[in-house]
Design a protein around this motif. Sequence first.
Motif, PDB file in Angstrom:
ATOM      1  N   UNK A   1      -6.992  -6.162  -5.264  1.00  0.00           N
ATOM      2  CA  UNK A   1      -5.576  -5.997  -4.969  1.00  0.00           C
ATOM      3  C   UNK A   1      -5.452  -4.767  -4.088  1.00  0.00           C
ATOM      4  N   UNK A   2      -5.054  -4.973  -2.823  1.00  0.00           N
ATOM      5  CA  UNK A   2      -4.915  -3.864  -1.893  1.00  0.00           C
ATOM      6  C   UNK A   2      -3.807  -2.921  -2.361  1.00  0.00           C
ATOM      7  N   UNK A   3      -3.806  -1.682  -1.865  1.00  0.00           N
ATOM      8  CA  UNK A   3      -2.732  -0.745  -2.217  1.00  0.00           C
ATOM      9  C   UNK A   3      -1.446  -1.069  -1.465  1.00  0.00           C
ATOM     10  N   UNK A   4      -0.950  -2.263  -1.696  1.00  0.00           N
ATOM     11  CA  UNK A   4       0.282  -2.744  -1.076  1.00  0.00           C
ATOM     12  C   UNK A   4       1.427  -2.622  -2.069  1.00  0.00           C
ATOM     13  N   UNK A   5       2.641  -2.817  -1.585  1.00  0.00           N
ATOM     14  CA  UNK A   5       3.825  -2.682  -2.427  1.00  0.00           C
ATOM     15  C   UNK A   5       3.709  -3.604  -3.654  1.00  0.00           C
ATOM     16  N   UNK A   6       3.767  -3.027  -4.870  1.00  0.00           N
ATOM     17  CA  UNK A   6       3.578  -3.850  -6.076  1.00  0.00           C
ATOM     18  C   UNK A   6       4.681  -4.865  -6.314  1.00  0.00           C
ATOM     19  N   UNK A   7       5.851  -4.641  -5.714  1.00  0.00           N
ATOM     20  CA  UNK A   7       7.008  -5.491  -5.989  1.00  0.00           C
ATOM     21  C   UNK A   7       7.151  -6.597  -4.947  1.00  0.00           C
TER      22      UNK A   7
END
Length: 322
Positions: A196-202
């Motif tokens: 899971x990339x450090x992208x927006x969790x929402x």
Amino acid sequence: MKITVLAGGVGGARFALGLRDAARELHGDADIRIVTNVGDDVWLAGVKVCPDLDSLLYALAGVGDTERGWGRAGESERVAAELTAYGVGWPWFTLGDLDLGTHLARTAMLRDGATLTEATARLAARWPVGATLLPVTDDEVPTHVVTDEGVLHFEEWWVRTRAQLPAHRFVQHGVERSRIAPAARTAIADADVILLAPSNPVVSIGTIIGIPGVRDALETATAPVVGVAPIIGGRAVRGMAEACLAAIGVEADAAAIAAHYGARSAGGLLDGWLLAEEDAASLATVEALGIRAAVRPLWLTPGAPAAQVARDALQLAASIAG
């Protein structure tokens, strides 16, 4: 080695660049598949715009604008000026001329009957990107934001209001009728590692996971699932994730996001979680959730640092897999 990544836009693109370098070093012929959020997609001035897919495509192709973090390098905006003069489109959402070429090509392919997965593959074939870009679904699931001023498309809320207008909730229209794209499902099912990339969790990772079939695919996958925290020291690495997290009642904290995703052993998503050095005090909190955690530098500056973050994520996955 089959590596599958769930990713959003700019943060996902920076991570993908580092992963490509790290995977080549560690595994040589690694097969990288990037399952990408399409909730930000919008039809604008008659063309299909896919912000997250394009951010990843341009970054991996080496043609992205690294200063702005989005769009093509060396852009001009003559067409956008003409559209504004005609009162067409959103004047605050500028499409560069080169970028418009991508949107026009994609739109033509879709009008001719191609799926979004097929159109994305044809666009990416122009450059040696070193990865396969896979929209999580071929269906349209535009994200809208419910605010006190009404319901806005996510891009309007994000770009025009700069996320300063408090969001009450996010709604992906049509998500209940959507399905995970077959290629995205395969990429999760047969992976050796899932990241899971450090992208927006929402609105990035959350939207991906919300597509029917994705959570089931992750639950039944044999590969370890390792996430990289998008929050460092209580602040988003990139963008305005704090505003999105506030809307769903999750603290802007790396351990809180790990708890939001949950441990796979308890019906959640994660086997492992990378924390920044600034959040080392949360290590025990995360591990108490049943998630294997490690503390590493997580700033995704270009080049070696981004590759090291990806390398650390792969090594954590390897230790979980045994």
